[in-house]
Design a protein around this motif. Structure first.
Motif, short mmCIF file in Angstrom:
data_model
loop_
_atom_site.label_atom_id
_atom_site.label_comp_id
_atom_site.label_asym_id
_atom_site.label_seq_id
_atom_site.Cartn_x
_atom_site.Cartn_y
_atom_site.Cartn_z
N ASP A 52 0.85 -1.18 0.00
CA ASP A 52 0.00 0.00 0.00
C ASP A 52 0.89 1.23 0.00
N ASN A 107 4.11 -1.01 5.88
CA ASN A 107 3.60 -2.17 5.18
C ASN A 107 4.11 -3.47 5.79
N ILE A 122 -0.37 4.25 2.08
CA ILE A 122 -0.56 4.04 3.51
C ILE A 122 -0.20 5.33 4.27
#
Length: 140
Positions: free
Chosen positions: A26, A103, A29
């Motif tokens: 991501d 992550n 994020i």
């Protein structure tokens, strides 16, 4: 024969798994640390924008920024521009590291940096300078 094909597929799957896992990272994020870095970088961008536009500062192939042509910066402003570039690079490196950590994969930092290097170029305004994969400066 069947076992050899199965073994081959298993080897292929093992080789591709790290890449597939990275594809799931991501990149958007957000954590307090990432949010703070983004805010600081956005504020600094306003100070660097004119230098990107003039060609004095450019985007490097490794996701950082560099003074591309110091002659385009008035002598009285060079120290300030060098400081802005250094601070920007420090924040970019910290952001790549924090995104990888958020992550749960600190080992992805280089891949994240590479992805962002491409994103910065894509988002750059026409006329800005960037380094291509061989390191040569190119005007967008």
């Amino acid at each position: 024969m069947y076992s050899q094909i199965l073994r081959l597929w298993m080897v292929v799957a093992l080789l591709w798994m790290p890449l597939l896992a990275f594809a799931a990272a991501d990149l958007e994020i957000n954590t307090p640390a990432i949010g703070s870095l983004k805010m600081t970088m956005q504020q600094r961008h306003d100070q660097l924008a004119g230098h990107y536009a003039s060609g004095a500062v450019g985007l490097t192939r490794d996701g950082l920024v560099a003074v591309r042509d110091a002659a385009l910066v008035p002598l009285a402003q060079r120290q300030v521009v060098n400081g802005l570039v250094a601070a920007e690079n420090q924040d970019r490196q910290a952001m790549y590291r924090e995104i990888a950590r958020a992550n749960g994969h600190p080992e992805w930092e280089e891949e994240i940096r590479s992805t962002f290097a491409q994103r910065w170029v894509q988002k750059a305004a026409s006329g800005w300078w960037y380094q291509n994969q061989s390191g040569a400066w190119v005007r967008k």
